[in-house]
Design an enzyme around this catalytic site. Structure first.
Site, PDB file in Angstrom:
ATOM      1  N   HIS A  68      -5.298  -8.902   3.235  1.00 22.27           N
ATOM      2  CA  HIS A  68      -6.866  -8.549   3.395  1.00 22.27           C
ATOM      3  C   HIS A  68      -7.349  -9.517   4.438  1.00 22.27           C
ATOM      4  CE1 HIS A  68      -7.087  -7.569  -1.480  1.00 22.27           C
ATOM      5  NE2 HIS A  68      -6.726  -6.466  -0.641  1.00 22.27           N
TER       6      HIS A  68
ATOM      7  N   HIS B 164      -1.847   3.461  -6.539  1.00 26.15           N
ATOM      8  CA  HIS B 164      -2.335   2.141  -5.998  1.00 26.15           C
ATOM      9  C   HIS B 164      -2.720   1.085  -7.116  1.00 26.15           C
ATOM     10  CE1 HIS B 164      -4.465   0.066  -2.598  1.00 26.15           C
ATOM     11  NE2 HIS B 164      -5.568  -0.290  -3.172  1.00 26.15           N
TER      12      HIS B 164
ATOM     13  N   TYR C 182      -9.971  -9.685  -7.803  1.00 28.25           N
ATOM     14  CA  TYR C 182      -9.178  -9.748  -9.165  1.00 28.25           C
ATOM     15  C   TYR C 182      -9.169 -10.950  -9.880  1.00 28.25           C
ATOM     16  CZ  TYR C 182      -6.757  -6.545  -5.902  1.00 28.25           C
ATOM     17  OH  TYR C 182      -6.499  -5.251  -5.366  1.00 28.25           O
TER      18      TYR C 182
ATOM     19  N   ARG D  51       0.848  -1.224  -0.068  1.00 30.71           N
ATOM     20  CA  ARG D  51      -0.121  -0.004  -0.007  1.00 30.71           C
ATOM     21  C   ARG D  51       0.808   1.179   0.057  1.00 30.71           C
ATOM     22  NH1 ARG D  51      -2.381  -3.385   3.776  1.00 30.71           N
ATOM     23  NH2 ARG D  51      -4.517  -4.041   3.270  1.00 30.71           N
TER      24      ARG D  51
ATOM     25  N   ARG E 283      -0.461  -1.939  -6.955  1.00 32.53           N
ATOM     26  CA  ARG E 283      -0.943  -2.897  -5.952  1.00 32.53           C
ATOM     27  C   ARG E 283      -1.996  -3.994  -6.686  1.00 32.53           C
ATOM     28  NH1 ARG E 283      -1.576  -4.501  -0.446  1.00 32.53           N
ATOM     29  NH2 ARG E 283      -4.000  -4.905   0.265  1.00 32.53           N
TER      30      ARG E 283
ATOM     31  N   LYS F  98      -2.628  -1.899   7.406  1.00 27.07           N
ATOM     32  CA  LYS F  98      -3.873  -1.706   7.689  1.00 27.07           C
ATOM     33  C   LYS F  98      -4.676  -2.685   8.364  1.00 27.07           C
ATOM     34  CE  LYS F  98      -8.223  -0.519   4.827  1.00 27.07           C
ATOM     35  NZ  LYS F  98      -8.550  -0.331   3.560  1.00 27.07           N
TER      36      LYS F  98
END
Length: 350
Positions: free
Chosen positions: A324, A298, A333, A206, A301, A231
């Site tokens: 995640h 971004h 994805y 990130r 990523r 995150k």
């Protein structure tokens, strides 16, 4: 029952605490003990102790204290930190809360008017934000979450039940090819900037993670990077590309001499590269490469995840690398993967 109104103001080039209340000898004695000064022209008590005096007043007069919006948010920030909210979430919430009250007060500074805002005004604000400010559903969702928190913790009132989060728009992000990324890197003259783009893409980091990456986080022997408190306050390991060394050797001696703990130092000693500067580096490289796709920093990523999926990496493995919490976030994805799309032939080819 009387109220003690506490707010802040600028006076003599400094921020001071302003305290106003009906005449009360107990409060006056308390303020004098804490070196507060009476301002006869404004008829308020003033103090330089913005940090601790509001807490002391609340302890001494718990049922009388009324904080201004600025001070209420300051108190809420302590609560959010105790609950382990990230600094980014706190900034986002407070920004949304302030924008709402600026709209409600039509830009006027009314520090205590937040106390009696009718709930229907939230609906009006959301309509204004959508139709007049053209805010997207994601930003509107942030505003609702912030106001819901403020209503519960700041006002101790029930948030209007008819206000729900807007349905998310499911948009597929643009993906850079590996050739696009190599072209962007080749157009950047600064080796540090080359490394920034390559490392972000090759490890799927990130923006906040790459700019705060420290030298000690690189495990050269194991060929991994240790991401600390990403995150969701989670640590994880991500791969460190072998091609990292090819660019690293171009400026390793220079960066090590700077005695900065960060891999990408900022302007000031001990600081890291700002997120906006990193974004500008990417935008400059994209422009020099002549890439017309609607991509951002971004997108590196996104490209990392999509390229791994196309290479046969399992979705669960990619989930762990990206950090995640839910595999559903990673599964999008699959919709971007050319390999997955080609598994289903066009009916024209059947």
């Amino acid at each position: 029952m009387f109220s003690i109104h506490i707010s802040t103001l600028f006076q003599d080039n400094s921020k001071k605490l302003a305290i106003k209340f009906p005449y009360n000898t107990n409060v006056i004695e308390f303020l004098r003990r804490h070196k507060c000064q009476w301002n006869s022209s404004q008829r308020i008590w003033l103090s330089n102790d913005i940090k601790s005096l509001p807490n002391l007043l609340e302890e001494a007069f718990p049922d009388q204290i009324v904080l201004s919006l600025d001070l209420r948010l300051r108190a809420l920030s302590r609560l959010m930190l105790v609950r382990n909210y990230s600094q980014k979430t706190i900034r986002t919430y407070f920004s949304q809360i302030r924008m709402f009250f600026q709209w409600y007060h039509e830009g006027e500074n009314k520090p205590f008017a937040y106390l009696d805002v009718p709930g229907r005004k939230i609906s009006e604000y959301l309509e204004y934000s959508y139709f007049e400010r053209n805010l997207n559903p994601s930003t509107l969702g942030n505003a609702i979450q912030a106001l819901r928190f403020f209503w519960a913790e700041g006002l101790h009132k029930e948030f209007p039940q008819d206000i729900v989060l807007p349905k998310k728009v499911s948009q597929l992000p643009e993906i850079l090819t590996k050739e696009d990324i190599i072209l962007i890197v080749s157009k950047l003259p600064n080796p540090k900037h080359k490394l920034l783009i390559l490392l972000t893409y090759s490890s799927g980091l990130r923006l906040s993670e790459i700019v705060t990456l420290k030298l000690k986080d690189l495990d050269i022997q194991r060929e991994v990077i240790h991401i600390h408190m990403g995150k969701g306050k989670k640590d994880r390991l991500v791969p460190l590309s072998k091609k990292f060394y090819e660019v690293w050797t171009e400026f390793a001696e220079v960066i090590l001499k700077e005695e900065n703990p960060f891999l990408f130092p900022g302007l000031y000693p001990g600081s890291h590269l700002s997120p906006r500067t990193a974004q500008k580096i990417f935008e400059n490289g994209r422009s020099l490469a002549g890439i017309q796709k609607k991509v951002s920093f971004h997108s590196l990523r996104h490209s990392f995840a999509t390229h791994l999926l196309e290479a046969g990496t399992g979705i669960r493995h990619i989930q762990k690398l990206l950090g995640h919490s839910s595999v559903k976030t990673t599964e999008r994805y699959a919709r971007l993967s050319r390999k997955e799309i080609l598994k289903v032939p066009s009916p024209l080819d059947l």
